[in-house]
Design a protein around this motif. Structure first.
Motif, PDB file in Angstrom:
ATOM      1  N   GLY A  37       2.429   6.461   4.073  1.00 38.80           N
ATOM      2  CA  GLY A  37       1.169   5.709   3.948  1.00 38.80           C
ATOM      3  C   GLY A  37       1.393   4.243   4.299  1.00 38.80           C
ATOM      4  O   GLY A  37       2.411   3.886   4.881  1.00 38.80           O
ATOM      5  N   GLN A  56       5.058  -1.009  11.486  1.00 37.76           N
ATOM      6  CA  GLN A  56       5.901  -0.244  10.589  1.00 37.76           C
ATOM      7  C   GLN A  56       7.163   0.108  11.358  1.00 37.76           C
ATOM      8  O   GLN A  56       7.156   0.107  12.594  1.00 37.76           O
ATOM      9  CB  GLN A  56       5.160   1.014  10.125  1.00 37.76           C
ATOM     10  CG  GLN A  56       3.886   0.652   9.348  1.00 37.76           C
ATOM     11  CD  GLN A  56       3.196   1.849   8.741  1.00 37.76           C
ATOM     12  OE1 GLN A  56       2.973   2.817   9.437  1.00 37.76           O
ATOM     13  NE2 GLN A  56       2.854   1.769   7.470  1.00 37.76           N
ATOM     14  N   ALA A  57       8.254   0.384  10.599  1.00 40.88           N
ATOM     15  CA  ALA A  57       9.534   0.589  11.292  1.00 40.88           C
ATOM     16  C   ALA A  57       9.465   1.792  12.224  1.00 40.88           C
ATOM     17  O   ALA A  57      10.079   1.825  13.276  1.00 40.88           O
ATOM     18  CB  ALA A  57      10.637   0.763  10.255  1.00 40.88           C
ATOM     19  N   GLY A 104       1.144  -1.657   7.176  1.00 35.97           N
ATOM     20  CA  GLY A 104       1.985  -2.594   7.918  1.00 35.97           C
ATOM     21  C   GLY A 104       1.495  -4.027   7.796  1.00 35.97           C
ATOM     22  O   GLY A 104       1.854  -4.879   8.601  1.00 35.97           O
ATOM     23  N   ASN A 124       4.594  -6.426  -3.567  1.00 37.35           N
ATOM     24  CA  ASN A 124       4.709  -5.820  -2.239  1.00 37.35           C
ATOM     25  C   ASN A 124       6.143  -5.367  -1.965  1.00 37.35           C
ATOM     26  O   ASN A 124       6.370  -4.229  -1.546  1.00 37.35           O
ATOM     27  CB  ASN A 124       4.239  -6.828  -1.186  1.00 37.35           C
ATOM     28  CG  ASN A 124       4.225  -6.208   0.183  1.00 37.35           C
ATOM     29  OD1 ASN A 124       3.853  -5.052   0.326  1.00 37.35           O
ATOM     30  ND2 ASN A 124       4.664  -6.946   1.173  1.00 37.35           N
ATOM     31  N   GLY A 152      16.529   2.413   4.435  1.00 31.03           N
ATOM     32  CA  GLY A 152      16.983   1.307   5.289  1.00 31.03           C
ATOM     33  C   GLY A 152      16.080   1.118   6.509  1.00 31.03           C
ATOM     34  O   GLY A 152      15.182   1.931   6.781  1.00 31.03           O
ATOM     35  N   ILE A 153      16.320   0.021   7.215  1.00 35.65           N
ATOM     36  CA  ILE A 153      15.515  -0.295   8.410  1.00 35.65           C
ATOM     37  C   ILE A 153      16.482  -0.497   9.580  1.00 35.65           C
ATOM     38  O   ILE A 153      17.449  -1.263   9.453  1.00 35.65           O
ATOM     39  CB  ILE A 153      14.679  -1.586   8.195  1.00 35.65           C
ATOM     40  CG1 ILE A 153      13.790  -1.433   6.955  1.00 35.65           C
ATOM     41  CG2 ILE A 153      13.844  -1.940   9.423  1.00 35.65           C
ATOM     42  CD1 ILE A 153      13.065  -2.700   6.537  1.00 35.65           C
ATOM     43  N   ASN A 208       7.309  -1.409  -1.902  1.00 35.96           N
ATOM     44  CA  ASN A 208       7.970  -0.885  -0.702  1.00 35.96           C
ATOM     45  C   ASN A 208       9.317  -0.276  -1.056  1.00 35.96           C
ATOM     46  O   ASN A 208       9.659   0.820  -0.601  1.00 35.96           O
ATOM     47  CB  ASN A 208       8.212  -2.008   0.313  1.00 35.96           C
ATOM     48  CG  ASN A 208       7.022  -2.226   1.237  1.00 35.96           C
ATOM     49  OD1 ASN A 208       6.102  -1.433   1.251  1.00 35.96           O
ATOM     50  ND2 ASN A 208       7.053  -3.293   2.004  1.00 35.96           N
ATOM     51  N   LYS A 242       8.812   2.933  -2.648  1.00 37.98           N
ATOM     52  CA  LYS A 242       8.248   3.904  -1.697  1.00 37.98           C
ATOM     53  C   LYS A 242       9.322   4.446  -0.735  1.00 37.98           C
ATOM     54  O   LYS A 242       9.359   5.630  -0.438  1.00 37.98           O
ATOM     55  CB  LYS A 242       7.130   3.189  -0.918  1.00 37.98           C
ATOM     56  CG  LYS A 242       6.361   4.063   0.045  1.00 37.98           C
ATOM     57  CD  LYS A 242       5.024   3.433   0.416  1.00 37.98           C
ATOM     58  CE  LYS A 242       5.155   2.245   1.338  1.00 37.98           C
ATOM     59  NZ  LYS A 242       3.872   1.774   1.864  1.00 37.98           N
ATOM     60  N   VAL A 290       9.216  -5.669  11.520  1.00 36.43           N
ATOM     61  CA  VAL A 290       8.477  -5.201  10.334  1.00 36.43           C
ATOM     62  C   VAL A 290       7.671  -6.339   9.688  1.00 36.43           C
ATOM     63  O   VAL A 290       6.750  -6.089   8.906  1.00 36.43           O
ATOM     64  CB  VAL A 290       9.394  -4.539   9.257  1.00 36.43           C
ATOM     65  CG1 VAL A 290       9.896  -3.213   9.732  1.00 36.43           C
ATOM     66  CG2 VAL A 290      10.514  -5.461   8.831  1.00 36.43           C
ATOM     67  N   ASP A 306      17.297  -2.169  -2.598  1.00 34.82           N
ATOM     68  CA  ASP A 306      17.131  -0.743  -2.903  1.00 34.82           C
ATOM     69  C   ASP A 306      18.222   0.074  -2.235  1.00 34.82           C
ATOM     70  O   ASP A 306      18.998  -0.457  -1.428  1.00 34.82           O
ATOM     71  CB  ASP A 306      15.722  -0.266  -2.471  1.00 34.82           C
ATOM     72  CG  ASP A 306      15.504  -0.350  -0.983  1.00 34.82           C
ATOM     73  OD1 ASP A 306      16.297   0.234  -0.213  1.00 34.82           O
ATOM     74  OD2 ASP A 306      14.539  -1.028  -0.556  1.00 34.82           O
ATOM     75  N   THR A 330       6.038   6.524   9.856  1.00 38.26           N
ATOM     76  CA  THR A 330       6.018   5.933   8.503  1.00 38.26           C
ATOM     77  C   THR A 330       4.666   6.121   7.825  1.00 38.26           C
ATOM     78  O   THR A 330       4.591   6.546   6.669  1.00 38.26           O
ATOM     79  CB  THR A 330       6.360   4.425   8.571  1.00 38.26           C
ATOM     80  OG1 THR A 330       7.563   4.279   9.288  1.00 38.26           O
ATOM     81  CG2 THR A 330       6.537   3.837   7.182  1.00 38.26           C
TER      82      THR A 330
HETATM   83  P1  ADP Z   1       3.470  -0.938   4.737  1.00 30.99           P
HETATM   84  O1  ADP Z   1       4.391  -0.831   3.572  1.00 30.99           O
HETATM   85  O2  ADP Z   1       2.041  -0.951   4.365  1.00 30.99           O
HETATM   86  O3  ADP Z   1       3.781   0.037   5.829  1.00 30.99           O
HETATM   87  P2  ADP Z   1       4.747  -3.507   5.106  1.00 30.99           P
HETATM   88  O4  ADP Z   1       4.366  -4.639   5.974  1.00 30.99           O
HETATM   89  O5  ADP Z   1       4.891  -3.760   3.666  1.00 30.99           O
HETATM   90  O6  ADP Z   1       3.693  -2.377   5.393  1.00 30.99           O
HETATM   91  O7  ADP Z   1       6.097  -2.935   5.669  1.00 30.99           O
HETATM   92  C1  ADP Z   1       6.245  -2.739   7.053  1.00 30.99           C
HETATM   93  C2  ADP Z   1       7.283  -1.675   7.331  1.00 30.99           C
HETATM   94  O8  ADP Z   1       8.572  -2.181   6.991  1.00 30.99           O
HETATM   95  C3  ADP Z   1       7.128  -0.413   6.528  1.00 30.99           C
HETATM   96  O9  ADP Z   1       6.168   0.448   7.117  1.00 30.99           O
HETATM   97  C4  ADP Z   1       8.530   0.158   6.600  1.00 30.99           C
HETATM   98  O10 ADP Z   1       8.714   0.801   7.847  1.00 30.99           O
HETATM   99  C5  ADP Z   1       9.397  -1.096   6.588  1.00 30.99           C
HETATM  100  N1  ADP Z   1       9.898  -1.392   5.221  1.00 30.99           N
HETATM  101  C6  ADP Z   1       9.450  -2.336   4.393  1.00 30.99           C
HETATM  102  N2  ADP Z   1      10.166  -2.363   3.247  1.00 30.99           N
HETATM  103  C7  ADP Z   1      11.099  -1.404   3.361  1.00 30.99           C
HETATM  104  C8  ADP Z   1      12.184  -0.942   2.529  1.00 30.99           C
HETATM  105  N3  ADP Z   1      12.415  -1.467   1.334  1.00 30.99           N
HETATM  106  N4  ADP Z   1      12.953   0.078   2.998  1.00 30.99           N
HETATM  107  C9  ADP Z   1      12.729   0.588   4.225  1.00 30.99           C
HETATM  108  N5  ADP Z   1      11.742   0.197   5.054  1.00 30.99           N
HETATM  109  C10 ADP Z   1      10.945  -0.778   4.646  1.00 30.99           C
END
Ligand code: ADP
Length: 484
Positions: free
Chosen positions: A361, A351-352, A364, A296, A336-337, A300, A303, A345, A332, A356
């Motif tokens: 895709g 999702q952030a 969350g 996971n 960023g978040i 992410n 992605k 998150v 990575d 997103t």
């Molecule tokens: P999903 O990936 O299915 O949207 P997640 O629970 O895995 O759901 O992640 C929630 C949210 O956290 C993501 O939609 C994204 O906005 C943010 N996020 C997670 N990992 C990263 C990352 N490595 N870089 C940036 N944003 C991230």
């Protein structure tokens, strides 16, 4: 001079004696008068105090009744007559005083509760000596309101308990529904993925291959969503359990590398893995759940990183005895978040950004499940991120360095034993879903097995089993009528 006094005394002796007697009598009277006055003052004061005391008890708002050893009411205050209007008429046979004749022998005060019509009285019954006899003083306190309040409190508690049970039942029903649905949906999905995987290996036109690949990819995405939902419902129902077995952390890293390396490279990203020297060969934990967490975090990271690199570092710190803190960082150089979203998150379906899902895709659910899994493993997960610079998630999980016995029973140890395939083994495959039966049939045929039996229900499988001994039965767990 003496010559003058003596004849004088002789002459007035009787008069002097009389005077002396009168003086002494007067003195005695005076003393008696003073003490009588003092006594009467004391008496007056005592009377006053007794009157005040009597008034206090008479005006006391709570009933006070004294009954004598020969069963008469000696005293009752005004509150007693107000609370028990027929007390005067009924005397000790009044129901407020019922059963008191049994208590004349008591040495210490006793308490009881007595219900009279709609009222409940708390009574303190105390023994008092009057002359040589023992009387009883009964002090009553109306506790009807308190009792009613206690009763309503009990009823509300019961209601709250029922509501909680109802909520738990509803929650369980929801969890069961979700688990059943995910299972029912996953079964055909596995069939689709398995069969398309096999078809993709057969010769076909390029155009057909592209379409089939799309079917396969969409099915995999759907399956991962279903798996998330299933985990989510298990976590909610408190049914998710974690294994503790010996595993090699470096194998985890290699699995992640082979799973995600091609995807990262296809995006032009570097996937870097680092493994600290001090890591022990084997540690204890749940490798498949750790793989799920890493999958996971790494998917992410890939992605949300348009360019640059994704680094996975494994490190650890030995603690006292065989304890070990196992840590993994997935870093990575992506989007960023934002600071204000770094905690949300981890919440379900969050999702952030609202864009997103559209852009990248996802649902969350991944980080929420990750956080719960880490918590079940008693570990922690931290996030460090800066918008436009990248994100790092660090997991710290308490573990143990595996000992010889743990290692001997580990997966790796079993897998390194020499196995050979016995193609003559008697096998039965059982699934109520025709697509899955088809898939299993093809897997076994490809592996070289022939003449295996098939059953489409639990009952059919039991019948077959009765007539023949099997070396292996591959069976669906959840089937109508009789489960696996
Ligand atoms: P999903 O990936 O299915 O949207 P997640 O629970 O895995 O759901 O992640 C929630 C949210 O956290 C993501 O939609 C994204 O906005 C943010 N996020 C997670 N990992 C990263 C990352 N490595 N870089 C940036 N944003 C991230």
């Amino acid at each position: 001079m003496h010559d003058n006094i003596l004849p004088l005394l002789e002459t007035h002796f009787y008069s002097v004696a009389a005077l002396l007697v009168i003086a002494i009598a007067g003195l005695c009277w005076l003393v008696k008068y003073i003490s009588m006055r003092r006594l009467s003052r004391y008496l007056h004061k005592a009377k006053q105090e007794a009157r005040e005391m009597a008034q206090i008890s008479y005006l006391n708002p709570h009933p006070l009744i004294q009954i004598s050893h020969d069963n008469r009411i000696v005293y009752a205050n005004s509150a007693a007559y107000a609370a028990f209007p027929d007390l005067g008429k009924k005397g000790v046979s009044h129901s407020a005083l019922s059963g008191l004749t049994d208590h004349f022998e008591i040495e210490e005060p006793i308490v009881r509760e007595i219900a009279l019509g709609t009222k409940i009285h708390h009574q303190t019954i105390a023994p008092v000596m009057r002359g040589d006899h023992r009387d009883l003083v009964i002090y009553c306190y109306d506790i009807s309101q308190r009792k009613a309040y206690e009763e309503s409190l009990r009823r509300s508690e019961k209601r709250a308990e029922n509501a909680q049970m109802e909520a738990e039942r509803a929650n369980k029903a929801r969890g069961d529904f979700l688990a059943n649905m995910s299972h029912e949906l996953r079964t055909p999905m596995n069939g689709i993925i398995g069969l398309t995987d096999m078809l993709l290996e057969s010769p076909m036109k390029e155009e057909q291959k592209t379409s089939l690949k799309a079917v396969n990819k969409s099915s995999r995405n759907l399956l991962s969503l279903l798996n998330d939902l299933l985990d989510f419902s298990k976590i909610e129902a408190g049914e998710l359990t974690i294994e503790t077995i010996a595993f090699r952390p470096v194998d985890l890293l290699q699995q992640i590398e082979s799973l995600h390396g091609p995807v990262a490279r296809s995006k032009g990203l570097h996937l870097i893995t680092r493994y600290a020297d001090q890591m022990p060969d084997f540690i204890m934990g749940d490798p498949s759940r750790l793989l799920q967490i890493l999958n996971n975090l790494v998917s992410n990271a890939i992605k949300f990183t348009p360019q640059g690199e994704v680094t996975i570092e494994m490190d650890g710190e030995a603690q006292e005895r065989a304890s070990f803190i196992f840590s993994i960082t997935v870093r990575d150089t992506g989007i960023g978040i934002p600071k204000n979203k770094q905690q949300s998150v981890f919440a379900k379906f969050q999702q952030a950004d609202s864009s997103t899902a559209r852009k990248y895709g996802g649902t969350g659910l991944g980080l929420a499940i990750t956080k719960d899994l880490v918590a079940i493993m008693q570990g922690t997960i931290n996030i460090e991120s800066a918008e436009g610079e990248g994100t790092a998630f660090t997991l710290s999980i308490p573990s143990k360095i595996a000992d010889e016995t743990d290692i001997a029973s580990s997966h790796e140890a079993l897998c390194h034993q020499n196995f050979s395939l016995n193609l003559n083994a008697k096998i039965m495959i059982v699934d109520d879903h025709p697509v899955n039966l088809l898939y299993l049939r093809q897997v076994l045929t490809r592996a070289g097995f022939e003449g295996f039996d098939e059953a489409a229900s639990g009952r059919e499988a039991v019948e077959l089993y009765k007539s023949r001994a099997y070396d292996l039965i591959l069976m669906d767990c959840q089937m109508p009528d009789m489960d696996g």
